[in-house]
Write an enzyme that holds these catalytic residues in place. Structure first.
Site, mmCIF file in Angstrom:
data_model
loop_
_atom_site.group_PDB
_atom_site.id
_atom_site.type_symbol
_atom_site.label_atom_id
_atom_site.label_comp_id
_atom_site.label_asym_id
_atom_site.label_seq_id
_atom_site.Cartn_x
_atom_site.Cartn_y
_atom_site.Cartn_z
ATOM 1 N N GLU A 187 0.835 -1.216 0.000
ATOM 2 C CA GLU A 187 0.000 0.000 0.000
ATOM 3 C C GLU A 187 0.866 1.262 0.000
ATOM 4 O OE1 GLU A 187 -2.920 -0.566 -0.769
ATOM 5 O OE2 GLU A 187 -2.883 -2.691 -0.282
ATOM 6 N N HIS A 190 1.882 2.103 -3.410
ATOM 7 C CA HIS A 190 0.813 2.765 -4.176
ATOM 8 C C HIS A 190 0.893 4.288 -4.050
ATOM 9 C CE1 HIS A 190 -1.846 -0.093 -6.073
ATOM 10 N NE2 HIS A 190 -1.936 -0.839 -4.985
HETATM 11 ZN ZN LIG Z 1 -2.534 -2.805 -4.862
#
Ligand SMILES: [Zn+2]
Length: 202
Positions: A187, A190
């Site tokens: 994450e 991201h």
């Molecule tokens: Zn992802």
């Protein structure tokens, strides 16, 4: 005396106005977040869509002065709804089109496996060695799985929606056991425009 009081009130009023909290989100971000209620999932951006891919590849910026902001609360609620609808273990704001440093990650290492929000997250420490995490996957890359290079543990910092700072060491990179450390790294990537397909290993 009355005139003096009036003047005083006007000056204090102007001071209060100038001290008004700056907007946490831009008008465009607010419009996107407020387009639904807490129960409305976001459309998850997909790498297969050219416009979505540009957004997914854009590094995000920090959120400033956010403690107890109502738009932030709605963003978090909608991300939670989206994560549940997609059966995921983590989701980052850019996957909903909001280019900000915030994501949800599932604490597989804690009882009840709660979903935790991380605002302005940082990885402050990690070992020199890496592992090959088996079967990484992403809500934004449908139908594709692959093994990814990850750190076996990370020391992290992040804020919750109240502005409280958390510092901790996250462990777990095993599909059989827990892989909380990997979810955080996935994450976190991201928010920097990085996807697991950039980190493949055999
Ligand atoms: Zn992802």
């Amino acid at each position: 005396m009355k005139k003096l009081l009036l003047l005083l009130c006007t000056v204090m009023g102007a001071m209060l106005l100038s001290c008004k909290r700056p907007a946490v989100f831009s008008g465009e971000e607010k419009a996107l977040i407020c387009r639904g209620t807490a129960q409305t999932p976001f459309r998850v951006l997909k790498i297969t869509n050219t416009q979505d891919a540009i957004i997914l590849r854009t590094p995000c910026s920090d959120i400033e002065n956010f403690a107890n902001d109502s738009t932030l609360a709605l963003l978090i609620a909608r991300l939670k709804t989206t994560l549940a609808a997609e059966n995921g273990v983590g989701i980052a704001a850019p996957q909903a089109g909001v280019l900000r440093n915030i994501f949800l990650f599932m604490r597989l290492d804690l009882p009840g496996e709660p979903v935790v929000v991380a605002i302005n997250p940082r990885i402050t420490s990690h070992p020199d060695t890496t592992v090959c995490f088996v079967r990484d996957g992403c809500l934004s890359i449908p139908g594709v799985g692959g093994n990814s290079i990850r750190y076996p543990w990370v020391e992290v910092e992040y804020y919750n929606e109240k502005g409280e700072l958390f510092r901790e060491r996250l462990e777990g990179y095993s599909r059989q056991d827990t892989f909380t450390a990997v979810i955080f790294q996935h994450e976190y990537d991201h928010t920097r425009g990085i996807l697991f397909i950039d980190k493949l290993c055999r």
